[in-house]
Design a protein around this motif. Structure first.
Motif, mmCIF file in Angstrom:
data_model
loop_
_atom_site.group_PDB
_atom_site.id
_atom_site.type_symbol
_atom_site.label_atom_id
_atom_site.label_comp_id
_atom_site.label_asym_id
_atom_site.label_seq_id
_atom_site.Cartn_x
_atom_site.Cartn_y
_atom_site.Cartn_z
ATOM 1 N N THR A 1 -12.784 74.970 9.960
ATOM 2 C CA THR A 1 -11.822 74.658 11.012
ATOM 3 C C THR A 1 -11.975 75.658 12.143
ATOM 4 O O THR A 1 -12.026 76.867 11.910
ATOM 5 C CB THR A 1 -10.382 74.693 10.468
ATOM 6 O OG1 THR A 1 -10.287 73.836 9.326
ATOM 7 C CG2 THR A 1 -9.392 74.218 11.525
ATOM 8 N N ARG B 1 -16.919 71.585 1.656
ATOM 9 C CA ARG B 1 -16.515 72.724 2.472
ATOM 10 C C ARG B 1 -15.720 72.205 3.672
ATOM 11 O O ARG B 1 -16.035 71.161 4.239
ATOM 12 C CB ARG B 1 -17.737 73.489 2.979
ATOM 13 C CG ARG B 1 -18.616 74.047 1.882
ATOM 14 C CD ARG B 1 -18.092 75.349 1.340
ATOM 15 N NE ARG B 1 -19.083 76.017 0.526
ATOM 16 C CZ ARG B 1 -18.849 76.522 -0.677
ATOM 17 N NH1 ARG B 1 -17.634 76.425 -1.191
ATOM 18 N NH2 ARG B 1 -19.796 77.136 -1.354
ATOM 19 N N THR C 1 -11.641 79.301 10.334
ATOM 20 C CA THR C 1 -11.310 79.432 8.911
ATOM 21 C C THR C 1 -12.253 78.561 8.090
ATOM 22 O O THR C 1 -12.800 77.568 8.587
ATOM 23 C CB THR C 1 -9.857 79.012 8.600
ATOM 24 O OG1 THR C 1 -9.670 77.640 8.973
ATOM 25 C CG2 THR C 1 -8.868 79.885 9.355
ATOM 26 N N GLU D 1 -11.662 70.072 12.679
ATOM 27 C CA GLU D 1 -11.944 70.285 11.259
ATOM 28 C C GLU D 1 -13.195 69.497 10.889
ATOM 29 O O GLU D 1 -13.290 68.306 11.174
ATOM 30 C CB GLU D 1 -10.758 69.822 10.422
ATOM 31 C CG GLU D 1 -10.932 69.977 8.920
ATOM 32 C CD GLU D 1 -9.742 69.434 8.167
ATOM 33 O OE1 GLU D 1 -8.811 70.215 7.877
ATOM 34 O OE2 GLU D 1 -9.723 68.211 7.883
ATOM 35 N N GLY E 1 -12.602 76.745 4.084
ATOM 36 C CA GLY E 1 -11.896 76.400 2.856
ATOM 37 C C GLY E 1 -12.691 75.380 2.065
ATOM 38 O O GLY E 1 -13.857 75.100 2.362
ATOM 39 N N THR E 2 -12.069 74.809 1.051
ATOM 40 C CA THR E 2 -12.702 73.769 0.239
ATOM 41 C C THR E 2 -11.743 72.608 0.073
ATOM 42 O O THR E 2 -10.525 72.744 0.258
ATOM 43 C CB THR E 2 -13.096 74.296 -1.155
ATOM 44 O OG1 THR E 2 -11.916 74.756 -1.830
ATOM 45 C CG2 THR E 2 -14.097 75.437 -1.050
ATOM 46 N N ARG E 3 -12.309 71.472 -0.275
ATOM 47 C CA ARG E 3 -11.493 70.285 -0.531
ATOM 48 C C ARG E 3 -12.195 69.436 -1.570
ATOM 49 O O ARG E 3 -13.417 69.272 -1.539
ATOM 50 C CB ARG E 3 -11.297 69.481 0.757
ATOM 51 C CG ARG E 3 -10.423 68.228 0.608
ATOM 52 C CD ARG E 3 -10.181 67.569 1.945
ATOM 53 N NE ARG E 3 -9.525 68.494 2.850
ATOM 54 C CZ ARG E 3 -9.363 68.279 4.149
ATOM 55 N NH1 ARG E 3 -9.818 67.172 4.691
ATOM 56 N NH2 ARG E 3 -8.752 69.165 4.914
ATOM 57 N N PHE F 1 -13.024 84.199 3.424
ATOM 58 C CA PHE F 1 -13.025 83.083 2.477
ATOM 59 C C PHE F 1 -13.316 83.557 1.064
ATOM 60 O O PHE F 1 -12.924 82.926 0.079
ATOM 61 C CB PHE F 1 -14.055 82.048 2.950
ATOM 62 C CG PHE F 1 -14.347 80.948 1.979
ATOM 63 C CD1 PHE F 1 -13.362 80.071 1.576
ATOM 64 C CD2 PHE F 1 -15.635 80.796 1.470
ATOM 65 C CE1 PHE F 1 -13.650 79.040 0.680
ATOM 66 C CE2 PHE F 1 -15.929 79.776 0.581
ATOM 67 C CZ PHE F 1 -14.934 78.892 0.186
#
Length: 210
Positions: free
Chosen positions: A29, A26, A14, A116, A16-18, A188
């Protein structure tokens, strides 16, 4: 060795962003379930002797606050340790710093190994390669881990791993890995054409075609 198609299908990916203090990052995971218990999997990813059998030789002070160094690769500082559930560290390579966290999650009589990787967005690099630049590297580690868990007494030297990566099976593995990260990238929200172009660039880089 593990069948490459079986290995690719057994991995979950997967993107995602943070938000971090320094800006957007970015989050990639990658995880896989194994036929072992949490104590054994913890030992596999924290014992230097076992780590060298499936990933790379590692040196340093492998405890909370200690520094580590993978031979010919990244090093960093261990920032968190919750035995046997998780361990986190900085991931320092060249002048780039990112962060990794490993989580060990029981699932019935099996155990999930989840990694991650959080990194700041380098717009130029991301635009050219997308998530596969990091993803394909971890795919190789996951392949080594799966082989080690199936054959605990065996070991794969960095030289053997490099030779395998250039074999027909190894190139097929990288191509399928790139395809899998393309699908994760599209999920995504990346434009499919862009995702496929980035994956093609990554595959060329990993197979020495650039």
């Amino acid at each position: 060795m593990i069948d490459v198609k079986e290995q690719i299908s057994g991995v979950r990916r997967t993107i995602g962003t943070r938000g971090l203090e320094a800006g957007e990052a970015r989050v990639m995971t990658i995880s896989q379930v194994h036929d072992t218990d949490p104590a054994d999997l913890w030992d596999v990813v924290t014992d230097p002797e076992r780590i060298s059998r499936w990933f790379l030789p590692v040196s340093g002070d492998l405890r909370l606050g200690g520094r580590y160094q993978f031979e010919g690769n990244a090093g960093g500082t261990i920032t968190a340790c919750d035995k046997p559930r998780s361990i986190a560290a900085t991931w320092e390579f060249g002048d780039q710093v990112s962060w990794v966290e490993v989580r060990i999650v029981p699932e019935g009589d099996r155990t999930r190994f989840e990694l991650e990787h959080v990194s700041h967005v380098d717009d130029e690099h991301w635009a050219q390669y997308g998530p596969g630049a990091v993803g394909l590297g971890w795919e190789g580690a996951f392949w080594g881990l799966a082989n080690h868990l199936h054959h605990p007494e065996s070991s794969i030297t960095p030289e053997q791993a490099m030779a395998w990566s250039m074999s027909e099976d190894g190139i097929t593995f990288m191509r399928l890995s790139a395809d899998a990260w393309t699908e994760a990238d599209i999920a995504f929200g990346t434009d499919p054409e862009t995702a496929r172009r980035q994956a093609a660039n990554t595959l060329k880089a990993y197979t020495g075609q650039e």
